[in-house]
Design an enzyme around this catalytic site. Structure first.
Site, PDB file in Angstrom:
ATOM      1  N   ASP A 148       1.301  -7.677   2.217  1.00  0.00           N
ATOM      2  CA  ASP A 148       1.346  -6.240   1.960  1.00  0.00           C
ATOM      3  C   ASP A 148       2.794  -5.756   1.821  1.00  0.00           C
ATOM      4  OD1 ASP A 148       0.880  -3.556   1.789  1.00  0.00           O
ATOM      5  OD2 ASP A 148      -0.474  -3.441   3.505  1.00  0.00           O
ATOM      6  N   SER A 162       3.728   2.323   8.349  1.00  0.00           N
ATOM      7  CA  SER A 162       3.508   1.377   7.267  1.00  0.00           C
ATOM      8  C   SER A 162       4.835   1.134   6.567  1.00  0.00           C
ATOM      9  CB  SER A 162       2.514   1.958   6.267  1.00  0.00           C
ATOM     10  OG  SER A 162       1.240   1.947   6.831  1.00  0.00           O
ATOM     11  N   HIS A 203       0.818  -1.214   0.000  1.00  0.00           N
ATOM     12  CA  HIS A 203       0.000   0.000   0.000  1.00  0.00           C
ATOM     13  C   HIS A 203       0.855   1.270   0.000  1.00  0.00           C
ATOM     14  CE1 HIS A 203      -0.009  -0.150   4.569  1.00  0.00           C
ATOM     15  NE2 HIS A 203      -0.091   1.159   4.428  1.00  0.00           N
TER      16      HIS A 203
HETATM   17  N1  ASP Z   1      -2.278   0.567   7.882  1.00  0.00           N
HETATM   18  C1  ASP Z   1      -1.868   1.770   8.476  1.00  0.00           C
HETATM   19  C2  ASP Z   1      -1.751   2.846   7.473  1.00  0.00           C
HETATM   20  O1  ASP Z   1      -2.159   2.664   6.385  1.00  0.00           O
HETATM   21  C3  ASP Z   1      -0.687   1.621   9.338  1.00  0.00           C
HETATM   22  C4  ASP Z   1      -1.133   1.921  10.711  1.00  0.00           C
HETATM   23  O2  ASP Z   1      -1.678   2.992  10.925  1.00  0.00           O
HETATM   24  O3  ASP Z   1      -0.951   1.110  11.598  1.00  0.00           O
HETATM   25  O4  ASP Z   1      -1.312   3.916   7.679  1.00  0.00           O
END
Ligand code: ASP
Length: 722
Positions: free
Chosen positions: A219, A657, A84
């Protein structure tokens, strides 16, 4: 088996309900923090983690693309981050013919790596406490505005003084303006795409699983940093060579177990852990709900239009994912804050604060009124906060409006009494250069539907006195029919069509500025931004400035009053260490009757796999490996399964991330990518009973690269411990 699991859970939680909360500055680990880390199992010294005298772990970690983290995994510049985090670039390189979103991408040699204009990798060279230098000109009798101006000036001066060539200084504020640190940074900007799994793995679970455990998402994505012949940052050139990092991490693929020490090292974006109860209430009960409501409308329309067409699906993939990520987090945050009674906890702390302050005359003189004022200011800001949120998440999120706003500087330059031709040329060049990129990912029908939906919602619910004038216009001229209004606007503006924009810009000269300024979308944009910046923002900022001042004083006061608490600074996109242990969770307030295990396996992918649910369609090739249990050396040594993800108590947030997750010896065991649903409120209030970060097990990453994608040659660059 279950009994052992629960017994372990209870045992481990009772020993470890200590200091999982906290995002520590790497230069300040010496003392209490490293002692606590070592007590939790860490075998590293503070100097191993951060040193300016020798190579240390910080040298192998960079801020990726301005908002994520990445870690170096080879001495040829190869880096690992999240899918991502690389998503925008995977999407940018994708087309219906080369659909890297659907199929994944693997450069089989250096010449196949794809340049990514605009992508950066920033390393920290050193950091220094510059609080005294920044505050050197602040005087006791200054107003808040004067104080801020003095601080801004000193920060700017220091950054300028310390910057040497491509080693750039940046100063950041900590503890709500009570401390300041300077960071020397090196930014590489030739970063090329090397590999990414298909979305069906890299984004497996989609929105459904985002912010949720149990999780089975691969991911990750990989990029390579290039440098000039002297290993220094350089703009993209085919003569550049792979960057040789000072530090590349050893990967430990031997597996992890419950209770293991873990450490996450990266660039957490933003937390607000020291707010007052009124501050938390504002987030949970005023701001988050409005933002969620408006964004739901926008996302639903995107989803519907994306399902209708492959072109739109690719065009909006990155935009939608970005918007959906925050949207879902806000919902988890609201729930978590409610369920853990975060406001009540703050109130309790405030009561204790007041008692302690009242017992000491000096403290009373200094801090006696801070909470009372805080309460009042938060009451005052509510309507303005709502109005600002309605505008930002509503009409100002419409792509047409944002795009036309990009023409404002050109129009202003043309309109100026004394025209500056160089400025006009610059602005014209800017807009000209943006046209193709913007329209590559733009769909008018979708945007128009969003404009109608968010405007209708604002019309129905926004406080009348805070609405922009167009709402009155649409009411009187169109009987409140936004569909009709926008149908006319989108068909008459030039800015919703690439051809019309190109025609407008062909042969454009300063004298023709009215062809832009008289466009109906430009007129609307101008009215909206004027209303926003002149009617709403000044009032909002006046009160917010007061709240910021109170937050600074309250922070200082909390540090004086609660001397038994180890204060860590809130996240602000600077480098931090957070540590904890691998641990399941079962907070009965959120999940009555069962506990979550601490790891997942490929069996879970197979269980979720369902051709009827787009988020859960696993690639056939992956399921073939699963059916044959063909995991090779990536299988877990104890159970023979392919472990996909695990959770631990590390206190992380957005920006973490892609962060490396290390074992006690500083070896890479995974890549951080998310948090569990029950714990998303950790940005405002961390609770060890339910806050867990989610890590992609490095063995799954290696399996995907090697066995699934057949790009095993990349592993030859890595140092892997089996
Ligand atoms: N998945 C989160 C993000 O996209 C990462 C997190 O905040 O723990 O920022």
């Amino acid at each position: 088996m279950k009994k052992i699991f629960f017994a372990l859970l209870i045992l481990i939680s009772s020993v470890q309900l200590r200091a999982d909360e906290g995002m520590w500055l790497p230069m300040l680990l010496e003392g209490m923090t490293i002692t606590d880390m070592q007590a939790r199992g860490c075998k590293l010294s503070a100097e191993d983690i951060y040193s300016i005298n020798t190579t240390s772990m910080k040298d192998g970690i960079c801020q990726f693309g301005g908002g994520c983290t990445a870690e170096m995994i080879s001495d040829k510049g190869l880096l690992l981050t999240n899918h991502h985090c690389g998503f925008g670039y995977i999407q940018m390189h994708s087309s219906v013919e080369h659909d890297y979103l659907t199929n994944g991408f693997w450069a089989m040699n250096a010449s196949e790596e794809l340049p990514c204009p605009g992508l950066t990798a920033m390393f920290i060279v050193s950091m220094e406490d510059v609080t005294n230098l920044v505050l050197s000109e602040v005087k006791g009798n200054m107003t808040e505005a004067e104080r801020n101006a003095s601080i801004q000036k000193r920060m700017g001066e220091l950054e300028k003084e310390r910057t040497k060539g491509d080693v750039v200084a940046m100063v950041r504020s900590f503890y709500y303006g009570n401390a300041f640190y300077l960071f020397m940074t090196e930014t590489y900007n030739d970063v090329r795409m090397v590999g990414a799994p298909p979305m069906a793995m890299g984004n497996f679970g989609g929105d459904t699983d985002n912010w949720v455990w149990p999780r089975h998402t691969a991911d990750f994505s990989m990029f390579r940093i290039y440098a000039d012949k002297n290993n220094r940052p350089a703009a993209y050139s085919k003569d550049n060579v792979p960057y040789k990092p000072k530090k590349a991490f050893t990967i430990n693929a031997s597996g992890v177990k419950i209770g293991d020490f873990t450490m996450v090292y990266g660039f957490p974006g933003r937390t607000t852990e020291y707010l007052s109860s009124w501050g938390v209430d504002l987030i949970a009960n005023v701001s988050d709900p409005v933002k969620v409501k408006l964004r739901t409308l926008r996302l639903n329309i995107m989803r519907e239009e994306m399902m209708k067409s492959d072109v739109v699906r690719i065009q909006y993939a990155a935009k939608r994912n970005g918007a959906a990520n925050a949207w879902k987090k806000w919902q988890g945050e609201m729930e978590g804050l409610q369920e853990t009674n975060a406001v009540g906890k703050k109130q309790k702390r405030e009561a204790e604060f007041s008692t302690r302050v009242a017992a000491d005359a000096t403290l009373t003189a200094k801090y006696g009124s801070v909470l009372g004022e805080m309460k009042q200011r938060h009451e005052e800001i509510k309507p303005w906060q709502l109005a600002v949120d309605y505008m930002n998440e509503g009409i100002l999120s419409v792509e047409l409006i944002r795009y036309v706003n990009g023409y404002k500087k050109l129009v202003e330059a043309c309109k100026a009494e004394k025209r500056d031709q160089a400025e006009i040329d610059k602005q014209l060049k800017n807009v000209n250069e943006g046209v193709d990129g913007y329209f590559k990912d733009y769909n008018m029908a979708l945007d128009q539907r969003i404009a109608v939906a968010v405007s209708t919602e604002m019309d129905a619910n926004m406080e009348a006195s805070k609405k922009p004038a167009v709402f009155e216009e649409v009411k009187t001229k169109n009987k409140g029919n936004w569909k009709k209004y926008y149908s006319k606007l989108y068909s008459s503006t030039a800015f919703a069509s690439k051809d019309k924009v190109k025609a407008l810009l062909t042969g454009f000269t300063a004298d023709k500025w009215q062809s832009i300024a008289n466009d109906p979308a430009y007129i609307l944009m101008d009215q909206l931004y004027a209303h926003f910046s002149k009617q709403l923002v000044p009032e909002f900022q006046k009160i917010n400035g007061e709240i910021n001042r109170l937050n600074r004083i309250y922070m200082e006061a909390q540090m004086k009053v609660f001397t038994d608490f180890r204060f860590y600074p809130d996240a602000n996109s600077t480098l931090r260490v957070t540590y904890g242990n691998i641990l399941p969770y079962n907070d009965p307030a959120a999940i009555d009757g069962y506990a979550y295990n601490w790891y997942t396996t490929l069996n879970g992918v197979a269980a979720k796999n369902n051709p009827q649910i787009p988020d859960y369609i696993a690639p056939k090739r992956l399921m073939d490996f699963w059916r044959a249990k063909d995991y090779g050396r990536y299988a877990d040594k104890n159970d023979g399964e392919l472990h996909t993800c695990f959770i631990a108590t590390n206190h992380t947030t957005g920006g973490n991330s892609g962060s490396p997750v290390f074992n006690a010896y500083g070896e890479l065991i995974g890549t951080n990518f998310d948090r569990v649903w029950e714990g998303t409120m950790s940005d405002v209030s961390y609770d060890v009973n339910r806050c867990r970060n989610i890590t992609l097990d490095v063995r799954y990453t290696l399996f995907v690269i090697d066995k699934y994608a057949g790009a095993g040659y990349l592993l030859d660059e890595m140092k892997i411990k089996w």
